[in-house]
Design a protein around this motif. Sequence first.
Motif, short mmCIF file in Angstrom:
data_model
loop_
_atom_site.label_atom_id
_atom_site.label_comp_id
_atom_site.label_asym_id
_atom_site.label_seq_id
_atom_site.Cartn_x
_atom_site.Cartn_y
_atom_site.Cartn_z
N ILE B 43 0.83 -1.20 0.00
CA ILE B 43 0.00 0.00 0.00
C ILE B 43 0.87 1.26 0.00
O ILE B 43 0.68 2.16 -0.82
N GLY B 44 1.83 1.29 0.90
CA GLY B 44 2.62 2.51 1.09
C GLY B 44 3.48 2.87 -0.10
O GLY B 44 3.54 4.03 -0.51
N MET B 45 4.16 1.88 -0.70
CA MET B 45 5.03 2.20 -1.83
C MET B 45 4.22 2.56 -3.06
O MET B 45 4.55 3.50 -3.78
N GLY B 46 3.14 1.83 -3.27
CA GLY B 46 2.27 2.14 -4.41
C GLY B 46 1.70 3.54 -4.28
O GLY B 46 1.84 4.37 -5.19
N ALA B 47 1.11 3.81 -3.12
CA ALA B 47 0.48 5.11 -2.91
C ALA B 47 1.53 6.22 -2.91
O ALA B 47 1.33 7.28 -3.50
N GLN B 133 13.25 11.06 -19.08
CA GLN B 133 14.34 10.34 -19.71
C GLN B 133 13.98 8.85 -19.86
O GLN B 133 14.24 8.25 -20.90
N ILE B 134 13.36 8.30 -18.84
CA ILE B 134 12.99 6.88 -18.88
C ILE B 134 11.93 6.65 -19.95
O ILE B 134 12.01 5.71 -20.75
N LEU B 135 10.94 7.55 -20.01
CA LEU B 135 9.91 7.43 -21.05
C LEU B 135 10.55 7.59 -22.43
O LEU B 135 10.21 6.87 -23.37
N ALA B 136 11.50 8.52 -22.53
CA ALA B 136 12.16 8.75 -23.81
C ALA B 136 12.96 7.53 -24.25
O ALA B 136 13.15 7.30 -25.43
N LEU B 137 13.41 6.74 -23.28
CA LEU B 137 14.15 5.52 -23.62
C LEU B 137 13.22 4.43 -24.14
O LEU B 137 13.67 3.36 -24.54
N GLN B 143 7.26 -0.19 -16.76
CA GLN B 143 8.73 -0.19 -16.80
C GLN B 143 9.28 1.08 -16.16
O GLN B 143 10.28 1.06 -15.46
N MET B 144 8.57 2.20 -16.41
CA MET B 144 9.02 3.46 -15.85
C MET B 144 8.97 3.42 -14.32
O MET B 144 9.93 3.79 -13.64
N LEU B 145 7.84 2.93 -13.79
CA LEU B 145 7.69 2.85 -12.33
C LEU B 145 8.77 1.97 -11.74
O LEU B 145 9.39 2.30 -10.73
N LEU B 148 12.12 3.77 -11.86
CA LEU B 148 12.18 4.84 -10.86
C LEU B 148 12.41 4.27 -9.47
O LEU B 148 13.23 4.77 -8.70
N MET B 149 11.69 3.17 -9.16
CA MET B 149 11.84 2.57 -7.84
C MET B 149 13.23 1.97 -7.69
O MET B 149 13.81 2.00 -6.61
N ARG B 150 13.76 1.45 -8.80
CA ARG B 150 15.10 0.89 -8.72
C ARG B 150 16.13 2.00 -8.46
O ARG B 150 17.08 1.82 -7.72
N GLU B 151 15.90 3.15 -9.10
CA GLU B 151 16.82 4.27 -8.87
C GLU B 151 16.73 4.77 -7.43
O GLU B 151 17.69 5.28 -6.89
#
Lengths: 364, 232
Positions: B43-47, B133-137, B143-145, B148-151
Amino acid sequence: MSASSVILELNNADVRRGGVRVLDVPRLCLRQGEILCLVGPNGSGKTTLLLTLACLLERAAGELSFRGRTVADRAAVLAYRRSTATVFQEPLLFDSTVYANVAAGLKLRGTPRQQLRMRVEENLKRFSIAHLAHRAARKLSGGEAQRASLARALATSPDILFLDEPFSALDPPTREALLDDLEHVIRDTGIAVVMSSHDQAEALRLADTMAVMRQGLVVQAGPPEHIMNFPADEFVASFVGMGTVLKGRVIDAGSNMLRVAVADTMIECVGNIQTGRQVVLCIRPENVTLAAPGSHDGDSARNHFTGTITRIIPMGHFLKVQLDCGFFLATHITHHSREALGLVEGGTVVASFKATAVHLIPHA
Amino acid sequence: MDLIFDGIRHAIVLLVTLDRETWGITFLSLQISGAATLVSLLIGMGAGTALALADFRGKRLLVSIINTGMGLPPVVVGLFVTIMLWRNGPLGFLEMLYTPGAIILAQSVIATPIVAGITVAAIQNLPRNLRLQILALGATRLQMLWLLMREARLPLLAAVMAGFGGVISEVGASIMVGGNIKGYTRVLTTATVMETGMGNFDIAIALGIILLGLTFAVNYVLTLVQQHDRPR
């Protein structure tokens, strides 16, 4: 270039931020292999237009077509983004190795391993960063990081490359070297490029087409040489380094030769504008020559004015000299010329320029 | 001083002899707090991620509310959950009060704002253009989410640690909604409170050491995950 080689077309673009219109571009085209440079001061809308073309910003209205097809629904947007690549001012590398960064776009596309490795290695080499492949991307220098970012962008073999002021954060020698490499890659691949820059020298070096922007509008677009010599208005004139921009009135319109009154002085120009019209005169600094008083008789220029040197500004390998000839006049000279002519601030000098060196813009 | 040394000696004996009751309590604590942390992550990470990426009126207010929630007193949560689960309360029909499920629920309420709050900060702290930048890739939304979470994995794993640390160590809510029933809802913290109250300091110290050890072990593993594949 024929109309059929247009690969990207933007029509009636309207982008708003907080309800305010920040981009108003009725039509913009990009041709196969064309390098389009968006220039303008900060806040003129270069980045907004670039990101709109890259389909990364939401538009209030307007249509984007890629190879004749409208980029509308989600699938088309994704497919379009996968045919293009964008490099930002900051390298925006992921917190992993250089290799993983360059592979990022290919991985998102599910490129098979073998092919991925080949493409990554090819692009690492292309930007001379193969030796950095296994280094942490976050620990690269500014120039290396931007190389990695460019390699990542080109690894997916895009049809269009968008560059948002990619060199503005780099020091001059680094920028120069990177610009050189990028130029090679662009020429080799024949990729179409849209680049924004506030540095007109950068734009002039690369661009086939230059679009000058101001307040969200494209005020003039065309070959850089043309814009440099024939700016459409005062804003463009000063932006492209016209040096001297004066207001005057046409006094005497002969056959193609005009006499224009500026302050109390007459300037001879070439042009076709009615007598009595208000005009803006633009003179590029490199078209104005200086001579010691009494020594100008031999040259073919029609305009000679004796003036006082108000300022001499060092610009690195040359000097910018500002004169008061009854009107403002600016010119560039070499250090050598300055010494030969013995120029000092407050001194007197004769400035000359040809009638053809004056670009006239009818005043609105 | 003898009190302490005796306590430590007894603690070691309890641990080394693999006392069944002690290990049962430990295992239950891990299960309950682990489950609560998992719920709070989902819940927390998603929200938190959605909130960090969204742009709407009242966003600041909502973030402030979540940040306030990061410091929710466990007894207040315990009280609230007890009322909700009380026989004639709104969720009374679930008959969950004084069950492990009730503790998981209460602990999830405690941990979710912690995880969400740190997630919002973590995602917002990424460079502004990284999403573009991620969307542009050529990334899809998912995949973007993920990227981002990995970063943001360092602060996000810190969020996991903070969430887990918050619930494994709390006692107020567990005792109120769980009831400290032996062999059923007795966890490390509630058992420590009880044994201390009864003057069994040796057992209380043993439980305290186990609690600290457990927290350390979990955080150590999470730290390994956090620092994994970070290039040097």
